[in-house]
Design an enzyme around this catalytic site. Structure first.
Site, PDB file in Angstrom:
ATOM      1  N   ASP A  52       0.654  -1.297   0.080  1.00 55.41           N
ATOM      2  CA  ASP A  52      -0.015   0.014  -0.174  1.00 55.41           C
ATOM      3  C   ASP A  52       0.762   1.299   0.047  1.00 55.41           C
ATOM      4  O   ASP A  52       1.509   1.478   1.215  1.00 55.41           O
ATOM      5  CB  ASP A  52      -0.713  -0.146   1.205  1.00 55.41           C
ATOM      6  CG  ASP A  52      -1.992   0.919   1.131  1.00 55.41           C
ATOM      7  OD1 ASP A  52      -1.742   1.829   0.391  1.00 55.41           O
ATOM      8  OD2 ASP A  52      -2.802   0.978   2.040  1.00 55.41           O
ATOM      9  N   LEU A  53       0.900   1.821  -1.106  1.00 49.61           N
ATOM     10  CA  LEU A  53       1.952   3.238  -1.157  1.00 49.61           C
ATOM     11  C   LEU A  53       1.325   4.383  -0.251  1.00 49.61           C
ATOM     12  O   LEU A  53       0.134   4.430  -0.292  1.00 49.61           O
ATOM     13  CB  LEU A  53       1.715   3.675  -2.707  1.00 49.61           C
ATOM     14  CG  LEU A  53       2.859   2.985  -3.609  1.00 49.61           C
ATOM     15  CD1 LEU A  53       3.565   1.602  -3.191  1.00 49.61           C
ATOM     16  CD2 LEU A  53       2.358   2.864  -4.876  1.00 49.61           C
ATOM     17  N   TYR A 109      -0.573   9.916  -4.779  1.00 48.18           N
ATOM     18  CA  TYR A 109      -0.732  11.034  -5.724  1.00 48.18           C
ATOM     19  C   TYR A 109       0.154  12.169  -5.233  1.00 48.18           C
ATOM     20  O   TYR A 109       1.083  12.575  -6.178  1.00 48.18           O
ATOM     21  CB  TYR A 109      -2.148  11.790  -5.768  1.00 48.18           C
ATOM     22  CG  TYR A 109      -3.037  10.732  -6.636  1.00 48.18           C
ATOM     23  CD1 TYR A 109      -2.735   9.549  -7.085  1.00 48.18           C
ATOM     24  CD2 TYR A 109      -4.208  11.262  -7.019  1.00 48.18           C
ATOM     25  CE1 TYR A 109      -3.921   8.752  -7.770  1.00 48.18           C
ATOM     26  CE2 TYR A 109      -5.500  10.657  -7.803  1.00 48.18           C
ATOM     27  CZ  TYR A 109      -4.953   9.384  -8.205  1.00 48.18           C
ATOM     28  OH  TYR A 109      -5.913   8.544  -8.629  1.00 48.18           O
ATOM     29  N   ARG A 163      -0.810  16.427   6.733  1.00 48.67           N
ATOM     30  CA  ARG A 163      -1.583  15.497   7.614  1.00 48.67           C
ATOM     31  C   ARG A 163      -1.302  16.056   9.137  1.00 48.67           C
ATOM     32  O   ARG A 163      -2.378  15.971   9.900  1.00 48.67           O
ATOM     33  CB  ARG A 163      -1.335  14.162   7.511  1.00 48.67           C
ATOM     34  CG  ARG A 163      -2.053  13.573   6.193  1.00 48.67           C
ATOM     35  CD  ARG A 163      -2.182  11.906   6.052  1.00 48.67           C
ATOM     36  NE  ARG A 163      -2.409  11.662   4.513  1.00 48.67           N
ATOM     37  CZ  ARG A 163      -2.470  10.610   4.235  1.00 48.67           C
ATOM     38  NH1 ARG A 163      -2.351   9.538   5.014  1.00 48.67           N
ATOM     39  NH2 ARG A 163      -2.762  10.348   2.988  1.00 48.67           N
ATOM     40  N   ASP A 183      -3.080   2.257  -6.036  1.00 57.85           N
ATOM     41  CA  ASP A 183      -1.666   2.573  -5.104  1.00 57.85           C
ATOM     42  C   ASP A 183      -1.906   1.234  -4.015  1.00 57.85           C
ATOM     43  O   ASP A 183      -1.116   1.218  -3.352  1.00 57.85           O
ATOM     44  CB  ASP A 183      -1.958   3.744  -4.190  1.00 57.85           C
ATOM     45  CG  ASP A 183      -3.468   3.643  -3.245  1.00 57.85           C
ATOM     46  OD1 ASP A 183      -4.241   2.985  -3.603  1.00 57.85           O
ATOM     47  OD2 ASP A 183      -3.401   4.377  -2.670  1.00 57.85           O
ATOM     48  N   GLU A 184      -2.544   0.210  -4.453  1.00 59.91           N
ATOM     49  CA  GLU A 184      -2.448  -0.974  -3.776  1.00 59.91           C
ATOM     50  C   GLU A 184      -2.326  -2.449  -4.689  1.00 59.91           C
ATOM     51  O   GLU A 184      -2.641  -2.309  -5.677  1.00 59.91           O
ATOM     52  CB  GLU A 184      -3.510  -1.398  -2.991  1.00 59.91           C
ATOM     53  CG  GLU A 184      -3.747  -0.180  -1.901  1.00 59.91           C
ATOM     54  CD  GLU A 184      -5.204  -0.393  -1.156  1.00 59.91           C
ATOM     55  OE1 GLU A 184      -5.637  -1.487  -0.962  1.00 59.91           O
ATOM     56  OE2 GLU A 184      -5.694   0.407  -0.653  1.00 59.91           O
TER      57      GLU A 184
END
Length: 439
Positions: free
Chosen positions: A19-20, A24, A56, A111-112
């Site tokens: 999982d990146l 984006y 975040r 992305d996974e």
DNA sequence: TGGGGTTAT
DNA sequence: ATAACCC
């Protein structure tokens, strides 16, 4: 023997979920490294769809509106991410890299990826068993701090899996400059759940004894991958909302509400059981391009937007090299209630004489396709009446390889071994093969 | 709520 | 063709 294990047996599988991290945003930071230390968001229309970890820290969340995000963090830098081309390209590079470890790679979004590494693990296990297993050590976290027992062969397998996952992440970083999380477990569900337990850029292995701890750590059935919006609503009407509720619910009640297939699947999921296979994704099954907007209410506007979507798509299709047999138009009509639910679509076969023109590029394929798409539009919308469209999407599907790339031809073998695995490169390589070698 | 994808019915 | 799921 090993083949049968990877394909069917539920007992010994080792699955890794990759999982990146904020994919984006990572791609944008690679594109412009100055953004790296700054809070960065990727914007699509009036949404911040994802953001880096600097952002975040300052309270920006995925899918926050641009208004809320700027209010919360005025220094937030926004880049437009409506064109997915750069993300799509890097996404496939990641999948191809993982395919070097095992051919069993399944994409989930951009992305996974799931990778079934059962065979690699068995091979390494064989090598290790010759000089003893005593020095085998885990890479990354062990979920729930569970202690490892090297007498337990499933522990040993999963630990070898954690080493392979670490190699995958290292290679992704060295070759593509990307960071991400990995989860290692005995099935897809558990590998996915455990990959998210240490974020970002960390990895975790789940040993079987902690399976229930992991699944029961979910605070709501909605958190189970495979239980979506609709199923959640129906289960809530039955008074079911916790994982325990679903585990202990009588199967008859579930079957009555959801049918036998869904009922059995989700009840197993609630127990951490998932016998679904890692299905190699291969090349995409469809190509689509869409645009959303506040209002589109005339045929002329619709035609203009469709032309844009189409030219973009034709470029991608041409690059892929395969030819689509089906074309689809999807619209979303404005409505106050249900705003993002009400999509409808019409599709039709592409006439063979148009399909032929895809490869050559000498004839104009755009205008006949626009005509087809406008006919599909009129099947959904009476253009004599006022209308209000908020989304248009064009999709090509039912993709077939070029005639020259069928089994038995040289093209077939070239596509399968080429790192870019497209019919386009196949043709180029065929053309560059000297005549005396071509047969 | 974007701009994509997949499979099942 | 739609409905469900995933990101």
């Amino acid at each position: 023997m090993a083949r049968a294990l990877a394909a069917g047996s539920t007992a010994h599988r080792v699955i890794v979920h990759i999982d990146l991290d904020c994919f984006y945003a990572q791609v944008e930071m690679i594109h412009n490294p100055e953004l790296r230390e700054k809070p960065l968001g990727v914007q699509q229309k009036y949404l911040v769809v994802t953001c880096n970890y600097e952002a975040r820290k300052l309270g920006i969340k995925k899918l926050m509106s641009v208004r809320d995000a700027k209010e919360k963090c005025p220094q937030l830098i926004l880049v437009n991410g409506e064109d997915l081309t750069p993300y799509r390209e890097i996404s496939y590079k990641v999948t191809e890299l993982l395919e070097e470890f095992s051919p069993l790679v399944e994409r989930l979004g951009f992305d996974e990826n799931f990778v079934d590494i059962t065979e690699m693990v068995e091979k390494k296990l064989g090598q290790l068993q010759r000089d003893g297993l005593s020095k085998v050590s885990v890479c990354g976290h062990v979920y729930n701090d569970q202690s490892i027992c090297l007498q337990d062969m499933m522990h040993v397998r999963l630990i070898i899996g954690s080493q392979i996952a670490a190699e995958m992440r290292e290679t992704m970083h060295n070759r593509l400059g990307l960071t991400g999380c990995a989860g290692v477990a005995s099935n897809k569900l558990l590998s996915k759940l455990v990959s998210g337990t240490f974020k970002p850029n960390q990895q975790t292995v789940l040993l079987p004894e902690s399976c229930h701890h992991l699944i029961e750590s979910l605070d709501h059935i909605r958190k189970v991958p495979g239980i979506g919006f609709k199923t959640t609503k129906r289960l809530e009407l039955l008074g079911l909302s916790s994982i325990r509720d679903l585990q202990t619910c009588s199967p008859e009640i579930l079957v009555k509400e959801l049918g036998v297939a869904v009922a059995e699947r989700i009840q197993k999921l609630s127990c951490g059981e998932d016998d679904s296979l890692v299905t190699p994704s291969g090349p995409p099954q469809s190509f689509s391009d869409e645009d959303s907007f506040k209002k589109c209410s005339s045929e002329v506007e619709v035609k203009k937007k469709i032309e844009e979507l189409l030219t973009n798509l034709l470029d991608r299709i041409h690059n892929d090299g395969r030819k689509p047999r089906t074309i689809r138009l999807t619209i979303r009509q404005f409505s106050l209630t249900n705003k993002w639910f009400n999509r409808e679509s019409r599709q039709c076969p592409i006439p063979p004489h148009i399909i032929q023109k895809f490869g050559t590029g000498t004839y104009d394929v755009v205008s006949p396709l626009v005509d087809i798409l406008m006919k599909l539009f009129r099947k959904m919308i009476n253009v004599e009446m006022p209308f209000h469209i908020t989304l248009l999407s064009v999709c090509f599907s039912n993709l077939k390889a070029l005639p020259s790339c069928t089994r038995g031809s040289i093209g077939f073998y070239l596509t399968r071994t080429s790192s870019h695995a497209s019919a386009r490169t196949c043709i180029q390589e065929m053309e560059s093969v000297p005549q005396d070698q071509a047969h």
